[in-house]
Scaffold this motif. Sequence first.
Motif, PDB file in Angstrom:
ATOM      1  N   GLY A   1      61.886 128.794  38.301  1.00 30.77           N
ATOM      2  CA  GLY A   1      63.237 128.782  37.942  1.00 30.77           C
ATOM      3  C   GLY A   1      63.976 130.205  38.020  1.00 30.77           C
ATOM      4  N   GLU A   2      64.539 130.575  37.054  1.00 34.73           N
ATOM      5  CA  GLU A   2      65.189 131.884  37.125  1.00 34.73           C
ATOM      6  C   GLU A   2      64.396 132.915  36.350  1.00 34.73           C
ATOM      7  OE1 GLU A   2      69.734 133.463  35.753  1.00 34.73           O
ATOM      8  OE2 GLU A   2      69.119 131.744  35.004  1.00 34.73           O
TER       9      GLU A   2
ATOM     10  N   SER B   1      62.933 146.310  19.471  1.00 33.43           N
ATOM     11  CA  SER B   1      64.340 145.899  18.746  1.00 33.43           C
ATOM     12  C   SER B   1      64.850 144.791  18.886  1.00 33.43           C
ATOM     13  CB  SER B   1      65.147 147.012  19.566  1.00 33.43           C
ATOM     14  OG  SER B   1      65.382 146.613  20.734  1.00 33.43           O
ATOM     15  N   GLU B   2      65.468 144.171  18.178  1.00 34.67           N
ATOM     16  CA  GLU B   2      66.411 142.847  17.971  1.00 34.67           C
ATOM     17  C   GLU B   2      66.589 142.823  19.256  1.00 34.67           C
ATOM     18  OE1 GLU B   2      69.249 140.482  15.540  1.00 34.67           O
ATOM     19  OE2 GLU B   2      68.705 142.236  14.956  1.00 34.67           O
ATOM     20  N   VAL B   3      67.479 143.497  19.993  1.00 34.04           N
ATOM     21  CA  VAL B   3      68.141 143.566  21.350  1.00 34.04           C
ATOM     22  C   VAL B   3      66.918 143.326  22.324  1.00 34.04           C
ATOM     23  CG1 VAL B   3      69.271 144.653  23.263  1.00 34.04           C
ATOM     24  CG2 VAL B   3      69.890 145.082  20.841  1.00 34.04           C
ATOM     25  N   GLU B   4      65.877 143.847  22.599  1.00 36.91           N
ATOM     26  CA  GLU B   4      64.883 143.611  23.467  1.00 36.91           C
ATOM     27  C   GLU B   4      64.207 142.259  23.210  1.00 36.91           C
ATOM     28  OE1 GLU B   4      63.771 148.002  24.929  1.00 36.91           O
ATOM     29  OE2 GLU B   4      62.479 147.092  23.481  1.00 36.91           O
ATOM     30  N   ARG B   5      64.149 141.943  22.072  1.00 37.19           N
ATOM     31  CA  ARG B   5      63.444 140.692  21.667  1.00 37.19           C
ATOM     32  C   ARG B   5      64.321 139.436  22.382  1.00 37.19           C
ATOM     33  NH1 ARG B   5      63.928 138.847  15.603  1.00 37.19           N
ATOM     34  NH2 ARG B   5      66.023 138.405  16.522  1.00 37.19           N
ATOM     35  N   ASP B   6      65.746 139.432  22.082  1.00 39.76           N
ATOM     36  CA  ASP B   6      66.604 138.582  22.117  1.00 39.76           C
ATOM     37  C   ASP B   6      66.781 138.609  23.861  1.00 39.76           C
ATOM     38  OD1 ASP B   6      67.198 138.113  19.934  1.00 39.76           O
ATOM     39  OD2 ASP B   6      68.903 139.012  19.565  1.00 39.76           O
ATOM     40  N   ALA B   7      66.502 139.606  24.496  1.00 43.12           N
ATOM     41  CA  ALA B   7      66.641 139.598  25.849  1.00 43.12           C
ATOM     42  C   ALA B   7      65.229 138.901  26.506  1.00 43.12           C
ATOM     43  CB  ALA B   7      66.461 141.109  26.394  1.00 43.12           C
ATOM     44  N   LEU B   8      64.062 139.239  25.833  1.00 41.65           N
ATOM     45  CA  LEU B   8      62.951 138.394  26.221  1.00 41.65           C
ATOM     46  C   LEU B   8      63.019 136.845  26.025  1.00 41.65           C
ATOM     47  CD1 LEU B   8      60.411 140.665  25.222  1.00 41.65           C
ATOM     48  CD2 LEU B   8      60.976 140.337  27.665  1.00 41.65           C
ATOM     49  N   LEU B   9      63.687 136.536  24.734  1.00 52.79           N
ATOM     50  CA  LEU B   9      63.767 135.289  24.428  1.00 52.79           C
ATOM     51  C   LEU B   9      64.899 134.482  25.658  1.00 52.79           C
ATOM     52  CD1 LEU B   9      63.803 135.272  20.614  1.00 52.79           C
ATOM     53  CD2 LEU B   9      61.922 134.279  22.102  1.00 52.79           C
ATOM     54  N   GLY B  10      65.795 135.213  25.734  1.00 48.29           N
ATOM     55  CA  GLY B  10      66.677 134.621  26.888  1.00 48.29           C
ATOM     56  C   GLY B  10      65.948 134.439  28.208  1.00 48.29           C
ATOM     57  N   PHE B  11      65.057 135.397  28.530  1.00 46.08           N
ATOM     58  CA  PHE B  11      64.408 135.137  29.661  1.00 46.08           C
ATOM     59  C   PHE B  11      63.427 133.951  29.640  1.00 46.08           C
ATOM     60  CE2 PHE B  11      59.906 135.469  31.468  1.00 46.08           C
ATOM     61  CZ  PHE B  11      60.397 135.675  32.924  1.00 46.08           C
TER      62      PHE B  11
ATOM     63  N   ALA C   1      63.927 131.290  27.898  1.00 45.67           N
ATOM     64  CA  ALA C   1      64.794 130.141  28.112  1.00 45.67           C
ATOM     65  C   ALA C   1      65.116 129.667  29.237  1.00 45.67           C
ATOM     66  CB  ALA C   1      66.057 130.138  27.000  1.00 45.67           C
ATOM     67  N   ASN C   2      65.029 130.414  30.302  1.00 46.82           N
ATOM     68  CA  ASN C   2      65.696 130.093  31.651  1.00 46.82           C
ATOM     69  C   ASN C   2      64.642 129.777  32.441  1.00 46.82           C
ATOM     70  OD1 ASN C   2      68.538 130.350  31.222  1.00 46.82           O
ATOM     71  ND2 ASN C   2      68.166 132.699  31.313  1.00 46.82           N
TER      72      ASN C   2
ATOM     73  N   LEU D   1      53.830 131.144  27.828  1.00 42.85           N
ATOM     74  CA  LEU D   1      54.532 132.114  27.107  1.00 42.85           C
ATOM     75  C   LEU D   1      54.716 131.566  25.527  1.00 42.85           C
ATOM     76  CD1 LEU D   1      57.767 132.597  29.444  1.00 42.85           C
ATOM     77  CD2 LEU D   1      55.604 133.923  29.030  1.00 42.85           C
ATOM     78  N   ALA D   2      53.683 130.830  25.371  1.00 46.39           N
ATOM     79  CA  ALA D   2      53.573 129.932  23.798  1.00 46.39           C
ATOM     80  C   ALA D   2      53.609 131.404  22.930  1.00 46.39           C
ATOM     81  CB  ALA D   2      52.448 129.216  23.811  1.00 46.39           C
ATOM     82  N   SER D   3      52.972 132.398  22.908  1.00 45.51           N
ATOM     83  CA  SER D   3      53.152 133.496  21.832  1.00 45.51           C
ATOM     84  C   SER D   3      54.522 133.980  21.690  1.00 45.51           C
ATOM     85  CB  SER D   3      52.164 134.385  22.268  1.00 45.51           C
ATOM     86  OG  SER D   3      52.588 135.253  23.431  1.00 45.51           O
ATOM     87  N   TRP D   4      55.357 133.734  22.473  1.00 45.54           N
ATOM     88  CA  TRP D   4      56.985 134.458  22.539  1.00 45.54           C
ATOM     89  C   TRP D   4      57.622 133.595  21.409  1.00 45.54           C
ATOM     90  CZ3 TRP D   4      59.256 136.612  27.408  1.00 45.54           C
ATOM     91  CH2 TRP D   4      58.351 137.291  28.280  1.00 45.54           C
ATOM     92  N   SER D   5      57.337 134.026  20.287  1.00 40.40           N
ATOM     93  CA  SER D   5      58.019 133.387  19.102  1.00 40.40           C
ATOM     94  C   SER D   5      58.905 134.378  18.052  1.00 40.40           C
ATOM     95  CB  SER D   5      56.928 132.660  18.214  1.00 40.40           C
ATOM     96  OG  SER D   5      57.797 132.409  17.017  1.00 40.40           O
TER      97      SER D   5
END
Length: 965
Positions: free
Chosen positions: A109-110, A35-45, A47-48, A56-60
């Motif tokens: 980091g976080e 889902s978009e929610v879970e994708r954004d959650a992983l992208l937020g992870f 970013a931190n 994490l290069a494949s995380w696009s």
Amino acid sequence: MPLHWFYYSLMLCGLMSLAFSFKEAAVATPTRGCSEVERDALLGFKANVKDPSHRLASWSPQIDCCKWSGVVCKTTNNASLFGGQHVVELNLQNPNVDNEQTFHTALRGEILSPSLLNLTRLERLNLSWNDFEGTQIPQFVGSFLNLKYLELHWSNFTRGIPSQLGNLSSLRHLGLQSGWSAAPIAPRLDWLSGLSSLRYLDLTYVNLSTVSQNWLSEVNMLPSLQELYLFGCNLNHIPSSFNSHLNLSTSLEILDLDANRFSSSSLPNWLWRLTNLSLLRIDASGLIPAGISNLTRLTQLDISGNISSPLPVEIWTLNHLIRLDLAFNEMLTGPIPAAIANLSSLQSLFIPECSLSGQIPFEIGNLSSLISLDLSSNSLSGLIPTEIGKLSKLQDLDLSFNSLVSVLSEPHLANLTNLKSLSLRENSRITISLDYDWVPSFQLERIDLDSCTVGPRFPQWLRSQKSMYELSLSNTSINDILPHWFWNSSSSTFWVIDLSHNKLRGTLPSSLESMSRLQLLILSSNKLEGLVPRWPPQIMTLDLSFNDFSGPIPAKISPQIGSNFMPPYNLILSNNHINGSIPSFICKWEQLNGLDLSYNKLSGEIPKCWQKVNTNLDFIHLGNNKLTGEIPSSIGNLIGLASLHLDKNDLSGQLPLSLRNCTGLQVIDFTGNNFWGSIPTWIGQSLQQLTVLILRSNKFSGIIPSNLGELSNLQILDLANNNLSGSIPYSFGNFSAIKSTSREMEDTISIGGSISYIEYGESDSISVVTKGYEYVFSSILYLVKLIDLSNNSLTGELPATLGSLVGLQTLNMSRNFLRGRIPHTIGEMKSLETLDLSFNNLSGVIPQDLSRLTALHHLNLSYNNLSGDIPSGYQLQTLQDASIYIGNAHLCGALINKSCSNDVGNNVTKEELQKSKSQIFLSIYFGTSLGYVIGLWTVFVILLSKQNWRNLYFHLIDKVYVPFC
């Protein structure tokens, strides 16, 4: 058929048709990603966190997150009709586990970002071998209510472990093992009661000191626990009994309590109620109870600490044991029992570092499943049983550091077809007797026969071994030519070669660059000759000392190895015949730790290119060469330098000011050069770590700086054979290290180290002149305490403060111009072994306090102006050499065959006698004059007061005066 039955049939057909349509639609419609929610959650992870290796290069955003590295999705029941998937697993474990690349590929980091809470179906989370950068595990982790697996192994989290973890009621696996220097703390464990489904708990290296009293009660609340790891948790208490119901008794299979310091003196009784245990590791002391026989399912038993003999016979009934480890139990004594043969399933037997004695039982040959056998570092004696040759599955055999007496021949080894490691080190009465042409059935990877008898011929059977990574044949009585085939055997696999302390002859290949993995090459103390070869590209320590190598140090590296070349950490070429200059590229090696080129024929100047990046370099020995010029100022860039030897060269100039930057210097030896100028005051100001300062036999002049007395660690001070003048500083009585009789120098500085018992390199050594001879101190250098100021032009008196140096062993002040008395405080120097005050202008009596120096066995007071009776008694009774006192004309005593008169004056000096005579004559003159004055005034007063006396006196004067007129 009734009409309603017709309608029911029609409706049923319609429903079946609809269901069939949904089924086809489900098959035809492609499944959607996360889902978009879970994708954004992983992208937020993402970013931190810091991702230095781009894991994490494949995380696009353009790629379905279920296809991202480390992300696992699953179609859940609620999403099946609509084609959705949910993230159920996030596995971001570092791909480089426990190796040199771990730090470089760790996420930092976080790592636990709050955005992950949107992964509501997350069941497995693995962030092990990453870097939390010392932060705390966040409390919101307790909100992942579906989590079944949480692994944070070696992730550098610190501070307290949050109790909110107790909310994870579905959790089955919890790994919080720490391996960083700052261990996390668990101030309480009551939250464990909420983890009713937990089967695996690893708190290795978590600080549990605050829960030492109740840890067992808290862990016992986990009814399903199967594996419990509490290794190194600072636990100091283990209950000797447990009266409550033991929930763990039927579920627990693995219990690891090793590396704790339990105060209890014996193993607790409740352990024997854990009848389902298959693995038990624990630190313990005392006797092992017979109750261990209850653990019938035990396959691995590891008890270290301080257990004592005898071992219970019940331990030999545990016939399911696969691994038995009783290492590091010094109180474990006596022979290995023959009953060990009952452990028919045993694959690993480790009993090193104990106090076992007697022979190795021949019954050990019945352990047909044995793969590893380690009985090293005991007191085993007698023969090595040939029955060991029956252990056809044996891969590792270590009998090193014992007192075995045996001839090892083919019957011992012929059937060991799987043998990979053989170590018999430090069994000096073992002889390896194998046919010269014997070809073994095994391929060894590690061979350590140090101090056994292997020679005189070089073992030809090694030629068949193509997979060796470690070979140690040091001190094995080999007296042979080193064969050329040796350098081709295992050349691509060797890591370590030690052939030192033999009588190997011959030459080395011109290049060893083909040995691409070789890191340690020790050929010291042989008779090898020829040119120094170009060394292997990955070499860490190269030791060719004490041979007959000649020619220059190889100055070039072959182009074909180019960028693969790694400069050595330790280069030891001392005691050869190497000539030429020191190549300048040596001072550009950033990783260099130690450099010893002493006792060669090197000439030219010391390289001037030392860089600030050489922070690892702590040992330089260039002594006993033919070096000229000055000490380069760039040597002050070596801020990590601890030992600097430039002795016995032809160096000149003043000591460079930049040397004061080397504040970690502990040893300076500049003996036998042409250094001139005054001794710098910055030595006493900046080099506060100095323990050895030797400036002997140079051309230093001027006074001795008084602030040298501020060097609290100094134990050896040798300024002899210079042109120093002035007096001896009173501050020399302040040397703290010499005022103490304890061993102040904690560790002798060394170059090298050790790898799997193979010690390489050398300890720092110093040439010291004492008792009239030159001695070399190395391993016991930390015991030496000496002051030598001899053969200078020092004046003044011996400071009485020297008496406080109770730890001083040698004091040499000879051949100066010292005057005055020998201070009686010298009798306080109870450690003094050598005292030389000869060839000075000392006067007065020899103090009787010298007899209190019970360690004194070398004394020289010759050629002074000492007088009076030679004292005797106690230690002086052992020094019956008349030459000690020669050249003192006014000394007397039986030892020098010169009697002393009974007159008191015989016990005083010539000056004192002259002074005494002067005082006597002065007293006579003064008494006579005073008597005359008093008598005259008495007569005068009487004549004034009595007129008849006055008339009579003048009448008599007239009578006397008239005849003379």
